[in-house]
Motif scaffolding. Structure first.
Motif, PDB file in Angstrom:
ATOM      1  N   LYS A   1     -13.440  14.083   0.243  1.00 22.32           N
ATOM      2  CA  LYS A   1     -12.294  14.037  -0.667  1.00 22.32           C
ATOM      3  C   LYS A   1     -12.036  12.640  -1.166  1.00 22.32           C
ATOM      4  O   LYS A   1     -11.640  12.445  -2.321  1.00 22.32           O
ATOM      5  CB  LYS A   1     -11.064  14.572   0.060  1.00 22.32           C
TER       6      LYS A   1
ATOM      7  N   SER B   1      -1.119  10.812  -0.531  1.00 21.18           N
ATOM      8  CA  SER B   1      -2.075  11.613   0.236  1.00 21.18           C
ATOM      9  C   SER B   1      -1.849  13.099   0.021  1.00 21.18           C
ATOM     10  O   SER B   1      -2.323  13.924   0.764  1.00 21.18           O
ATOM     11  CB  SER B   1      -1.934  11.317   1.712  1.00 21.18           C
ATOM     12  N   ILE B   2      -1.111  13.372  -1.020  1.00 20.90           N
ATOM     13  CA  ILE B   2      -0.812  14.772  -1.271  1.00 20.90           C
ATOM     14  C   ILE B   2      -2.079  15.599  -1.325  1.00 20.90           C
ATOM     15  O   ILE B   2      -3.039  15.227  -1.982  1.00 20.90           O
ATOM     16  CB  ILE B   2      -0.100  14.943  -2.630  1.00 20.90           C
TER      17      ILE B   2
ATOM     18  N   VAL C   1      -4.860   6.716   8.079  1.00 24.00           N
ATOM     19  CA  VAL C   1      -5.941   7.381   7.349  1.00 24.00           C
ATOM     20  C   VAL C   1      -5.614   7.424   5.870  1.00 24.00           C
ATOM     21  O   VAL C   1      -6.462   7.182   5.017  1.00 24.00           O
ATOM     22  CB  VAL C   1      -6.102   8.828   7.840  1.00 24.00           C
ATOM     23  N   ASP C   2      -4.369   7.746   5.569  1.00 21.63           N
ATOM     24  CA  ASP C   2      -3.983   7.877   4.176  1.00 21.63           C
ATOM     25  C   ASP C   2      -3.761   6.513   3.545  1.00 21.63           C
ATOM     26  O   ASP C   2      -4.106   6.270   2.404  1.00 21.63           O
ATOM     27  CB  ASP C   2      -2.705   8.697   4.069  1.00 21.63           C
ATOM     28  N   ARG C   3      -3.164   5.633   4.349  1.00 27.42           N
ATOM     29  CA  ARG C   3      -2.776   4.355   3.766  1.00 27.42           C
ATOM     30  C   ARG C   3      -3.978   3.511   3.381  1.00 27.42           C
ATOM     31  O   ARG C   3      -3.981   2.856   2.353  1.00 27.42           O
ATOM     32  CB  ARG C   3      -1.913   3.606   4.765  1.00 27.42           C
ATOM     33  N   PHE C   4      -5.013   3.545   4.242  1.00 26.40           N
ATOM     34  CA  PHE C   4      -6.154   2.682   3.972  1.00 26.40           C
ATOM     35  C   PHE C   4      -7.327   3.433   3.379  1.00 26.40           C
ATOM     36  O   PHE C   4      -8.465   3.029   3.484  1.00 26.40           O
ATOM     37  CB  PHE C   4      -6.567   1.971   5.264  1.00 26.40           C
TER      38      PHE C   4
ATOM     39  N   MET D   1       0.820  -1.199   0.000  1.00 26.45           N
ATOM     40  CA  MET D   1       0.000   0.000   0.000  1.00 26.45           C
ATOM     41  C   MET D   1       0.859   1.257   0.000  1.00 26.45           C
ATOM     42  O   MET D   1       0.365   2.356   0.125  1.00 26.45           O
ATOM     43  CB  MET D   1      -0.855   0.033   1.278  1.00 26.45           C
TER      44      MET D   1
ATOM     45  N   VAL E   1      -1.566  20.460  -6.679  1.00 29.62           N
ATOM     46  CA  VAL E   1      -1.372  19.029  -6.847  1.00 29.62           C
ATOM     47  C   VAL E   1      -2.040  18.671  -8.155  1.00 29.62           C
ATOM     48  O   VAL E   1      -3.212  18.987  -8.353  1.00 29.62           O
ATOM     49  CB  VAL E   1      -2.019  18.265  -5.682  1.00 29.62           C
TER      50      VAL E   1
ATOM     51  N   LYS F   1      -9.588   3.603  -2.762  1.00 29.01           N
ATOM     52  CA  LYS F   1      -9.162   4.267  -3.976  1.00 29.01           C
ATOM     53  C   LYS F   1     -10.171   4.198  -5.110  1.00 29.01           C
ATOM     54  O   LYS F   1     -10.098   4.965  -6.045  1.00 29.01           O
ATOM     55  CB  LYS F   1      -7.818   3.695  -4.426  1.00 29.01           C
TER      56      LYS F   1
ATOM     57  N   THR G   1       0.476   4.685  -1.863  1.00 26.24           N
ATOM     58  CA  THR G   1      -0.659   5.584  -1.633  1.00 26.24           C
ATOM     59  C   THR G   1      -0.163   7.017  -1.579  1.00 26.24           C
ATOM     60  O   THR G   1       0.866   7.309  -0.999  1.00 26.24           O
ATOM     61  CB  THR G   1      -1.319   5.273  -0.288  1.00 26.24           C
TER      62      THR G   1
ATOM     63  N   ASN H   1     -11.851  11.711  -5.090  1.00 24.33           N
ATOM     64  CA  ASN H   1     -10.735  11.023  -5.730  1.00 24.33           C
ATOM     65  C   ASN H   1     -11.169   9.709  -6.372  1.00 24.33           C
ATOM     66  O   ASN H   1     -10.676   9.345  -7.436  1.00 24.33           O
ATOM     67  CB  ASN H   1      -9.618  10.792  -4.717  1.00 24.33           C
TER      68      ASN H   1
ATOM     69  N   GLU I   1      -3.769   8.923 -10.376  1.00 26.05           N
ATOM     70  CA  GLU I   1      -3.006   8.718  -9.143  1.00 26.05           C
ATOM     71  C   GLU I   1      -1.550   9.104  -9.292  1.00 26.05           C
ATOM     72  O   GLU I   1      -0.807   9.136  -8.322  1.00 26.05           O
ATOM     73  CB  GLU I   1      -3.133   7.259  -8.703  1.00 26.05           C
TER      74      GLU I   1
ATOM     75  N   ASN J   1     -10.589  22.812  -3.090  1.00 27.65           N
ATOM     76  CA  ASN J   1     -10.801  22.470  -1.686  1.00 27.65           C
ATOM     77  C   ASN J   1     -11.227  23.699  -0.899  1.00 27.65           C
ATOM     78  O   ASN J   1     -10.923  24.821  -1.263  1.00 27.65           O
ATOM     79  CB  ASN J   1      -9.502  21.938  -1.075  1.00 27.65           C
TER      80      ASN J   1
ATOM     81  N   GLU K   1      -5.635  20.092  -8.356  1.00 27.79           N
ATOM     82  CA  GLU K   1      -6.281  20.298  -7.068  1.00 27.79           C
ATOM     83  C   GLU K   1      -5.703  21.554  -6.432  1.00 27.79           C
ATOM     84  O   GLU K   1      -4.472  21.690  -6.321  1.00 27.79           O
ATOM     85  CB  GLU K   1      -5.968  19.096  -6.173  1.00 27.79           C
TER      86      GLU K   1
ATOM     87  N   LEU L   1       0.570  11.685  -9.246  1.00 28.52           N
ATOM     88  CA  LEU L   1       0.452  13.084  -8.858  1.00 28.52           C
ATOM     89  C   LEU L   1       1.813  13.740  -8.770  1.00 28.52           C
ATOM     90  O   LEU L   1       2.826  13.089  -8.526  1.00 28.52           O
ATOM     91  CB  LEU L   1      -0.217  13.188  -7.492  1.00 28.52           C
TER      92      LEU L   1
END
Lengths: 663, 356
Positions: free
Chosen positions: B49, A600-601, B5-8, A595, B87, B11, A598, B53, B65, B135, B94, B67
């Protein structure tokens, strides 16, 4: 006759001469006109030279006293001795390098600051006499060139020959500086200018505007090693941001690149402090807001905007601040000047002591304005030539006083804290005089009370708004205020609570503040200041209990800086979060979660970081050792943050933003 | 190593854990050719968000993805340079215009115009338009919103805008009417609990159900908060057993202290103490609106029934002024003083009636 417009007096070399006083450049300029300057100037100078022995009030000498009696020795200066000593020491160090001889390198720029009319320039000039150095001064010559061109056009009708230089002012300035820097060797290296007899050199020396290189002819013959100082008083337009940037760059390069063995002449920058008063402050720079950074714009030209923080902090810049001239010193100086002008005997034309006092008082430490006022008081016909009797004379002096009151009263600004005191003590008619007040002041207050007219009583349903007539005149307050409404609001806000006895009174003041801010935010009005003052006065108790309140500076500014720093820190965290994701650390490679790519930017807004991430970061720090395996690709700052946070773990109020404190 | 939070974060639309109806609708929208401008709104931490996405991914494929972060410099009318982080992928961009403060109009105008006037060059792209995600749209100034409105009409062929906001009330009506409004409601406690347990499974450890429930309830519908708290707790006590002590964020505790101060004593000196606390909060980037709201709620809890409405009324009143004014502290303090006054009068009158 026809002077080349291009050869403007960009370098005005002032010669030092122990015995002979200088002619002020400005005066010379006024007289210039289209006439050949030399013709017209000479007699003036001769007269000026002999001023100390000349008979009083020479009728032809119509120069202002400010110029005529400019001090030439340190004894005549009204500046505090220690200040003069500071400047002198700096100059000596700049020329000789101080005791170790190494200081010379760092004595590059001297900034003299202070209110107008506090003898900054004069001090330098007096020292130039004393220490024997030349002053090379930069002047923005734009207007003057235009005028000359006009004259030439009129006289010669020869448009072809007039080639106005198209060089930008700033380029000229830069050229001036580099030339002044590099030319020092030419001027000082035993110049063969001794062909001229001393007398003529003196003349040309005192008319430095003749040509830009008059210094070539005027090098003091007795002194082969001539010291020089570059004086920047008439600065280029620094409110223009690019010019300001270039200006700073030039100064910086002069500081750093000049060869250490023979540095060019030191630079003296003289900046008069502008008042604080701006009616339209850049409020966007101040409002804390929806999570954005704000950009401020310094509109006031002061030392910080002229030199910029980097230069100011660098070792090359020394700053010496001048204070307003003390009333005692000023009175003494004015009296001495009167003696010089009228002679020691009592003269009818000599203004009496009261006039002098008024002048000193209204000048607020500005010697130039005091001298102007004094000269005005002396030429005024009101001082009664025929009125010889004592009583009549007093009458006359009273009328002089009245006129002075009207004419010479500068825009008297109240001192900030005086202003705050006036508002916050909220004195009203028939207030009992406070205990520490002298009888004289109390009498003054009573007199004032008599003048105040009671307003008609309010109707019954408004009776809770009934107040005694205020001794504070809002109109005068607005006119005399040294600050604008925004700053006034901040000061009021910081201090009002001490002056309230009750929460209801606080409510009035605070609601007034809130209201003004609200109205002022949508449309900038000239009414903000008076409204604020009125609402504050209305809400405060009468009389305000005297408890030894101390008015202090708003804490708001510090909070604002802290807030901006904190936003920066939050921004750092945001970018750290983004980068932590895009570049997975090698430590993570073993853990096969699949993972790690991923991204998160940008998914974190600054507000959410500020509000929600604190707990996580703290937990992170606490268990920092156990998580060592997953070495975070954290920025240097964050690493620092960790060590710091562990130290003050006991402090319950620790947040993301402590990062910044470490920096 | 990144935040859970970000990892899981899901998508694709299929991965989403709740609001399945919404997901299907979004999927259908992305499949159709005329994708509208959209406005996602809902409380923070509800997953706006994430959904944006996912929708983008559905629209353009995995290309979104990839980015990169750009820093762009904008020049304000007063020649001030503004640096804004962008971004972007090759299909979307964004921005958070509120970072530019009161110059957001410049950012919105310049950027949108630039994007709108360039055609999509990638022939493999599924759609001809690019998407601009804005945003914190509710923090856009009126000027910026007006600029946005114009651009939305003009460049519809090349560009779609997705706005992300907490509430629609601060957006002007023309913008609202030009967008498809999508409300993302806060997840329920059960939904949060399910996600927490899902994360635990992914991380290969067990979480006691009472712990996950407690976390979910504490989060009050904020998924991000729940996951952050979860991760923090896990770091503190790896087995997550026993009664959990979920620490409130510092600023919240601080706000509660302020409320206590207000109720305890009403005096000018106390106003100063409260102000010091406010300053502390403000200098830690806590938005003044949030401060006012939290303190007001806490005060309302502690005062008599008869006063509650007034407390809230004045909070709303001064919140409006705060938005229009520039010095937040004045309005915060004015509210505090007002509440102190009310409270004092109330207790005073109360005592009097008792003595009669």
């Amino acid at each position: 006759m026809s002077r080349k417009p291009s050869s403007q007096s960009r370098i005005n070399t002032r010669q030092s001469n122990q015995k002979k006083p200088q002619t002020r450049l400005r005066t010379v300029r006024l007289d210039e006109g289209g006439e050949p300057p030399a013709k017209k100037l000479r007699p003036h100078n001769l007269k000026g030279k002999g001023k100390q022995t000349s008979p009083p009030a020479c009728p032809e000498d119509d120069r202002l006293w400010v110029d005529k009696y400019e001090p030439t020795t340190e004894a005549d200066l009204v500046v505090h001795k220690r200040k003069v000593e500071d400047v002198r020491r700096w100059l000596v160090e700049a020329f000789e390098g101080g005791p170790s001889g190494k200081l010379r390198k760092y004595r590059r720029i001297l900034a003299l600051t202070g209110p107008a009319g506090t003898a900054k320039t004069t001090t330098l000039r007096v020292l130039s006499h004393e220490l024997g150095f030349e002053i090379m001064e930069w002047r923005n010559g734009m207007n003057e060139r235009g005028a000359n061109k006009y004259v030439e056009d009129l006289e010669e009708h020869d448009y072809g020959s007039v080639q106005p230089s198209t060089e930008a002012i700033f380029d000229k300035f830069q050229a001036f500086l580099t030339r002044a820097m590099s030319c020092s060797s030419i001027f000082s290296a035993g110049e063969p200018s001794t062909s001229q007899p001393p007398s003529s050199s003196q003349v040309s020396r005192s008319t430095p505007t003749l040509s830009s290189y008059s210094s070539n002819h005027a090098t003091y013959p007795g002194c082969p090693q001539k010291r020089q100082v570059i004086l920047l008083e008439d600065l280029p337009n620094l409110l223009h941001a690019p010019t300001q940037a270039r200006f700073k760059a030039v100064l910086e390069s002069l500081c750093v690149t000049s060869s250490p063995s023979i540095p060019g002449p030191p630079i003296v920058i003289i900046i008069s402090d502008a008042g604080l008063r701006v009616e339209h402050p850049d409020d966007e720079s101040w409002d804390g807001g929806s999570g954005g950074r704000r950009w401020g714009r310094p509109d006031i030209l002061d030392i910080r905007s002229v030199l910029g923080p980097e230069l100011l902090a660098s070792p090359y810049v020394t700053r010496i601040g001048f204070n307003p001239i003390a009333p005692t010193l000023m009175t003494k100086a004015l009296q001495a000047l009167l003696v010089k002008h009228f002679g020691p005997q009592v003269s009818a034309a000599k203004p009496p002591k009261e006039v002098l006092d008024v002048i000193v008082e209204t000048s607020k430490g500005d010697i130039r304005s005091a001298l102007m006022a004094l000269q005005f008081a002396c030429i005024s016909p009101l001082s009664g030539k025929s009125k010889t009797k004592n009583s009549r004379n007093r009458n006359g002096s009273r009328s002089v006083l009245a006129v002075l009151e009207v004419v010479t009263r500068r825009e008297q600004s109240l001192v900030l804290f005086h202003l705050m005191g006036k508002v916050l003590y909220n004195k009203r008619k028939h207030d009992p005089p406070s205990s520490h007040m002298s009888a004289k002041e109390a009498a003054k207050e009573r007199e004032l009370d008599d003048k105040l007219v009671d307003s008609s009583p309010l109707p019954r349903w408004l009776s809770h708004h009934e107040r005694k007539v205020s001794r504070v005149s809002i109109e005068a307050l607005v006119a005399d205020s040294p600050i604008d409404s925004g700053l006034f609001g901040l000061y009021t806000h910081q201090n009002y609570t001490q002056f309230c006895a009750d929460i209801e009174q606080c409510d009035g003041v605070c609601d007034g503040l809130s209201w003004t801010d609200w109205v002022d935010g949508s449309l900038s009005t000239p009414y903000a200041f008076p409204t604020l003052a009125l609402s504050t006065l209305h809400a405060l108790p009468t009389p305000v209990p005297r408890l030894g309140q101390k008015v202090c500076k708003p804490a708001w500014f510090d909070v604002r800086t802290k807030e901006l720093q904190a936003w920066d820190a939050v921004g750092d965290v945001a970018s750290w979060l983004a980068h932590a994701d895009t570049s997975p650390s090698p430590g993570d490679a073993g853990d096969n979660w699949g993972m790690d790519d991923t991204v998160s930017i940008g998914r974190w807004t600054h507000a959410s970081i500020a509000m929600e991430l604190g707990g996580w970061l703290r937990a992170m720090d606490r268990s920092g050792s156990s998580l060592g395996r997953h070495a975070l690709p954290r920025s240097h700052k964050l690493a620092l943050h960790l060590s710091k946070d562990e130290e003050d773990d006991g402090k319950w109020w620790a947040e993301v933003d402590d990062i910044e404190d470490v920096d | 190593m990144s935040l859970w939070v970000d990892r899981f974060r899901p998508k694709t639309l299929d991965d989403l854990h709740y609001h399945h109806d919404l997901s299907t609708r979004l999927k259908a929208l992305a499949a159709s050719e005329d994708f509208p401008h959209m406005l996602f709104y809902g409380p923070s931490g509800a997953g706006k968000k994430t959904r944006i996405n996912c929708t983008l991914r559905q629209l353009f494929g995995t290309g979104v993805e990839k980015l990169k972060i750009d820093q762009r410099v904008f020049v304000s009318p007063s020649r001030r340079k503004l640096e804004i982080n962008l971004v972007q992928s090759s299909y979307h961009i964004e921005i958070t215009p509120s970072e530019a403060g009161s110059y957001d109009r410049v950012v919105v105008q310049d950027l949108l115009k630039e994007i709108a006037q360039t055609q999509q060059v990638d022939l493999g792209a599924k759609h001809r338009f690019k998407v601009v995600v804005i945003n914190e749209a509710d923090f856009l100034s009126r000027d910026a919103q007006a600029a946005l409105r114009r651009t939305m009409e003009k460049y519809m062929s090349n560009m779609r805008i997705i706005l992300c906001a907490n509430s629609t009330s601060r957006l002007i009506a023309p913008i609202r009417s030009r967008c498809l409004l999508v409300r993302v409601a806060a997840p329920t406690a059960q939904e949060i609990q399910a996600v927490v347990e899902h994360v635990a499974r992914k991380m290969k450890f067990d979480v006691p159900p009472e712990a996950s429930l407690q976390i979910a309830e504490d989060a009050a519908g904020n998924m991000r908060k729940a996951l952050l708290v979860f991760e923090a707790l896990k770091m503190q006590s790896p087995d997550l057993s026993g009664p959990l002590r979920i620490a409130k964020p510092d600023w919240e505790t601080y706000c509660h202290k302020v409320a206590e101060l207000i109720v305890q004593e009403q005096s000018p000196a106390r106003v100063m103490e409260v102000r010091a606390k406010f300053y502390e909060l403000l200098s830690h980037c806590i938005p003044p609106t949030v401060i006012l709201k939290t303190v007001a709620e806490k005060v309302a809890e502690r005062v008599d029934e008869a006063l509650k409405a007034d407390v809230m009324h004045w909070a709303a009143f001064y919140e409006l002024r705060m938005r229009l004014g520039s010095k937040k502290i004045y309005h915060l303090e004015a509210w505090v003083v007002k509440v102190m006054c009310l409270y004092k009068h109330f207790t005073y009158n109360f005592d009097m009636s008792e003595f009669d």
